[in-house]
Design a protein around this motif. Structure first.
Motif, PDB file in Angstrom:
ATOM      1  N   LEU A  96       0.831  -1.196   0.000  1.00  0.00           N
ATOM      2  CA  LEU A  96       0.000   0.000   0.000  1.00  0.00           C
ATOM      3  C   LEU A  96       0.861   1.238   0.000  1.00  0.00           C
ATOM      4  N   LYS A  97       0.243   2.328  -0.469  1.00  0.00           N
ATOM      5  CA  LYS A  97       0.940   3.598  -0.606  1.00  0.00           C
ATOM      6  C   LYS A  97       0.680   4.457   0.620  1.00  0.00           C
ATOM      7  N   LEU A  98       1.773   4.968   1.202  1.00  0.00           N
ATOM      8  CA  LEU A  98       1.686   5.879   2.339  1.00  0.00           C
ATOM      9  C   LEU A  98       2.729   6.979   2.170  1.00  0.00           C
ATOM     10  N   ALA A  99       2.622   8.007   2.965  1.00  0.00           N
ATOM     11  CA  ALA A  99       3.615   9.077   2.945  1.00  0.00           C
ATOM     12  C   ALA A  99       4.968   8.498   3.353  1.00  0.00           C
ATOM     13  N   PRO A 100       6.056   8.968   2.753  1.00  0.00           N
ATOM     14  CA  PRO A 100       7.374   8.411   3.054  1.00  0.00           C
ATOM     15  C   PRO A 100       7.723   8.385   4.541  1.00  0.00           C
TER      16      PRO A 100
ATOM     17  N   ASN B 214       5.782   5.615   6.237  1.00  0.00           N
ATOM     18  CA  ASN B 214       6.356   4.307   5.935  1.00  0.00           C
ATOM     19  C   ASN B 214       7.542   4.013   6.839  1.00  0.00           C
ATOM     20  N   GLU B 215       8.427   4.986   6.993  1.00  0.00           N
ATOM     21  CA  GLU B 215       9.602   4.801   7.852  1.00  0.00           C
ATOM     22  C   GLU B 215       9.186   4.519   9.293  1.00  0.00           C
ATOM     23  N   GLU B 216       8.235   5.286   9.793  1.00  0.00           N
ATOM     24  CA  GLU B 216       7.748   5.108  11.168  1.00  0.00           C
ATOM     25  C   GLU B 216       7.183   3.699  11.378  1.00  0.00           C
ATOM     26  N   LEU B 217       6.345   3.258  10.464  1.00  0.00           N
ATOM     27  CA  LEU B 217       5.732   1.932  10.588  1.00  0.00           C
ATOM     28  C   LEU B 217       6.772   0.818  10.510  1.00  0.00           C
TER      29      LEU B 217
ATOM     30  N   LEU C  49      -0.635  -8.772  12.018  1.00  0.00           N
ATOM     31  CA  LEU C  49      -0.991  -7.507  12.660  1.00  0.00           C
ATOM     32  C   LEU C  49      -2.436  -7.532  13.143  1.00  0.00           C
ATOM     33  N   GLU C  50      -2.742  -6.642  14.073  1.00  0.00           N
ATOM     34  CA  GLU C  50      -4.109  -6.512  14.583  1.00  0.00           C
ATOM     35  C   GLU C  50      -5.033  -5.995  13.482  1.00  0.00           C
ATOM     36  N   GLU C  51      -6.260  -6.478  13.480  1.00  0.00           N
ATOM     37  CA  GLU C  51      -7.244  -6.102  12.473  1.00  0.00           C
ATOM     38  C   GLU C  51      -7.446  -4.593  12.408  1.00  0.00           C
TER      39      GLU C  51
ATOM     40  N   GLY D 169      -6.922   0.416   9.491  1.00  0.00           N
ATOM     41  CA  GLY D 169      -6.462   1.803   9.545  1.00  0.00           C
ATOM     42  C   GLY D 169      -5.453   2.120   8.454  1.00  0.00           C
ATOM     43  N   LEU D 170      -4.560   1.188   8.171  1.00  0.00           N
ATOM     44  CA  LEU D 170      -3.567   1.392   7.121  1.00  0.00           C
ATOM     45  C   LEU D 170      -4.219   1.438   5.742  1.00  0.00           C
ATOM     46  N   ILE D 171      -5.186   0.565   5.510  1.00  0.00           N
ATOM     47  CA  ILE D 171      -5.906   0.581   4.235  1.00  0.00           C
ATOM     48  C   ILE D 171      -6.610   1.925   4.056  1.00  0.00           C
ATOM     49  N   LYS D 172      -7.280   2.385   5.097  1.00  0.00           N
ATOM     50  CA  LYS D 172      -7.993   3.672   5.048  1.00  0.00           C
ATOM     51  C   LYS D 172      -7.003   4.825   4.845  1.00  0.00           C
ATOM     52  N   GLU D 173      -5.870   4.750   5.498  1.00  0.00           N
ATOM     53  CA  GLU D 173      -4.853   5.792   5.363  1.00  0.00           C
ATOM     54  C   GLU D 173      -4.325   5.870   3.928  1.00  0.00           C
ATOM     55  N   SER D 174      -4.102   4.718   3.306  1.00  0.00           N
ATOM     56  CA  SER D 174      -3.637   4.680   1.927  1.00  0.00           C
ATOM     57  C   SER D 174      -4.696   5.254   0.991  1.00  0.00           C
ATOM     58  N   TYR D 175      -5.932   4.835   1.201  1.00  0.00           N
ATOM     59  CA  TYR D 175      -7.066   5.348   0.417  1.00  0.00           C
ATOM     60  C   TYR D 175      -7.152   6.873   0.552  1.00  0.00           C
ATOM     61  N   ASP D 176      -7.106   7.372   1.784  1.00  0.00           N
ATOM     62  CA  ASP D 176      -7.214   8.812   2.031  1.00  0.00           C
ATOM     63  C   ASP D 176      -6.073   9.585   1.372  1.00  0.00           C
ATOM     64  N   LEU D 177      -4.873   9.020   1.389  1.00  0.00           N
ATOM     65  CA  LEU D 177      -3.726   9.678   0.759  1.00  0.00           C
ATOM     66  C   LEU D 177      -3.962   9.844  -0.735  1.00  0.00           C
ATOM     67  N   VAL D 178      -4.399   8.783  -1.384  1.00  0.00           N
ATOM     68  CA  VAL D 178      -4.626   8.857  -2.827  1.00  0.00           C
ATOM     69  C   VAL D 178      -5.792   9.793  -3.144  1.00  0.00           C
ATOM     70  N   VAL D 179      -6.842   9.739  -2.347  1.00  0.00           N
ATOM     71  CA  VAL D 179      -7.979  10.659  -2.546  1.00  0.00           C
ATOM     72  C   VAL D 179      -7.509  12.105  -2.402  1.00  0.00           C
TER      73      VAL D 179
END
Length: 122
Positions: free
Chosen positions: A57-61, A64-67, A93-95, A100-110
Motif C-alpha cells: 500500500l501507498k503511504l507518505a514516506p 512508511n519509515e515510522e511503521l 498484525l491486529e485487524e 487503519g492502514l488501508i484507510k490511510e492509503s485510500y485517504d492519501l490517494v484521494v
C-alpha cells in the motif's frame, strides 16, 4: 484478518474498484483509476521466498519509515517504489491496524485527486 476480510474491507470503501492488470496473482484496488493497494493472492511471478500473505500500500514516506521501525510485519515494498510503498504482512498484525492502514492509503490517494473529484469521497 484473512485475505477475504482484506478484500471485503477494501471494497467496502466508497468508489473502490478492483482489477488484475499485473496477472492472476495480484488484485489491485483503485480509487478514480489510481492504485492505493495491491493484494497478493499467492503463487505466480510475484511470489516471495517466505510465501506469507501480504499486500502493498501507498503511504507518505515518513509514515512508511515510522511503521517499518515499529512493526516487523511492515517492510519496504518488494515490487514498488520503496519510499512510497510498503509490504504489509496483514495476518501478523491486529485487524484495527490493518484496516487503519488501508484507510490511510485510500485517504492519501484521494487527497491527491483534483478538488472536483476529491469532494465526492471526503
Amino acid at each position: 484478518m484473512d485475505i477475504e476480510q482484506v478484500r471485503e474491507y477494501t471494497l467496502s470503501t466508497p468508489g473502490v474498484t478492483e482489477d488484475q492488470p499485473f496477472g492472476d496473482d495480484i488484485i489491485t484496488f483503485r480509487i478514480e483509476g489510481k492504485i492505493f493497494l495491491c493484494l497478493w493472492l499467492g503463487g505466480g511471478k510475484h511470489d516471495m521466498k517466505d510465501g506469507q500473505p501480504r499486500f502493498a500500500l501507498k503511504l507518505a514516506p515518513d509514515r512508511n519509515e515510522e511503521l517499518r521501525e515499529h512493526y516487523s510485519a511492515i517492510l519496504p515494498a518488494w515490487h514498488w517504489n520503496k519510499k512510497h510503498w510498503s509490504d504489509v504482512y496483514y495476518e501478523q498484525l491486529e485487524e484495527e491496524l490493518v484496516e487503519g492502514l488501508i484507510k490511510e492509503s485510500y485517504d492519501l490517494v484521494v487527497s491527491k485527486l483534483p478538488k472536483a473529484v476529491r469532494c465526492k469521497y471526503q
